[in-house]
Design a protein around this motif. Structure first.
Motif, PDB file in Angstrom:
ATOM      1  N   LYS A   3      48.279 -34.089   7.423  1.00 25.52           N
ATOM      2  CA  LYS A   3      49.178 -35.100   7.972  1.00 25.52           C
ATOM      3  C   LYS A   3      48.428 -36.421   8.035  1.00 25.52           C
ATOM      4  O   LYS A   3      47.409 -36.527   8.725  1.00 25.52           O
ATOM      5  CB  LYS A   3      49.637 -34.691   9.364  1.00 25.52           C
ATOM      6  N   ILE A   5      47.440 -39.978   9.176  1.00 23.50           N
ATOM      7  CA  ILE A   5      47.495 -40.727  10.429  1.00 23.50           C
ATOM      8  C   ILE A   5      47.302 -42.219  10.168  1.00 23.50           C
ATOM      9  O   ILE A   5      48.028 -43.050  10.692  1.00 23.50           O
ATOM     10  CB  ILE A   5      46.409 -40.230  11.424  1.00 23.50           C
ATOM     11  N   GLU A   6      46.298 -42.565   9.353  1.00 20.43           N
ATOM     12  CA  GLU A   6      45.985 -43.968   9.032  1.00 20.43           C
ATOM     13  C   GLU A   6      45.541 -44.085   7.583  1.00 20.43           C
ATOM     14  O   GLU A   6      44.952 -43.156   7.034  1.00 20.43           O
ATOM     15  CB  GLU A   6      44.825 -44.498   9.885  1.00 20.43           C
ATOM     16  N   GLU A  36      45.022 -35.320   9.709  1.00 18.21           N
ATOM     17  CA  GLU A  36      44.825 -34.070  10.448  1.00 18.21           C
ATOM     18  C   GLU A  36      45.103 -32.910   9.519  1.00 18.21           C
ATOM     19  O   GLU A  36      45.964 -32.988   8.644  1.00 18.21           O
ATOM     20  CB  GLU A  36      45.785 -33.988  11.642  1.00 18.21           C
ATOM     21  N   LYS A  72      40.771 -33.554  13.183  1.00 16.94           N
ATOM     22  CA  LYS A  72      41.038 -34.939  12.818  1.00 16.94           C
ATOM     23  C   LYS A  72      39.911 -35.350  11.879  1.00 16.94           C
ATOM     24  O   LYS A  72      38.734 -35.205  12.208  1.00 16.94           O
ATOM     25  CB  LYS A  72      41.065 -35.829  14.053  1.00 16.94           C
TER      26      LYS A  72
END
Length: 93
Positions: A3, A5-6, A36, A72
């Protein structure tokens, strides 16, 4: 299994420290990705990046498990170019 995130670009860094800006230089361009995922999804992603025909080099991989098995991950990737501009967009006439 990942996933995002940034996703950020990192400013170009000249590798040759020459004061004459008219001479050719070599620039390191980078991107920073934070995502992630579990260990094996992360491993497959890094392996696929290493196999790309356009060479990307990673110089930072920070893997922190917040809640097992999800971690993360911060990954910095670099490429080298003689162009200072990292990405250019052609204008449509």
């Amino acid at each position: 299994g990942l996933k995002l995130i940034e996703f950020n670009s990192i400013a170009a860094v000249p590798l040759l420290k020459d004061k004459d800006h008219n001479k050719m230089n070599l620039y390191r361009h980078g991107i920073r990705i934070v995502f992630e995922g579990d260990y094996f999804s992360t491993l497959r992603f890094v392996e696929s990046v290493e196999q790309l025909p356009s060479r990307l080099y990673w110089n930072k991989l920070d893997y922190v498990v917040d809640k097992y098995p999800i971690a993360k991950v911060e990954l910095e990737l670099n490429t080298l170019s003689i162009n200072k501009d990292f990405i250019s967009v052609a204008s449509k006439n």
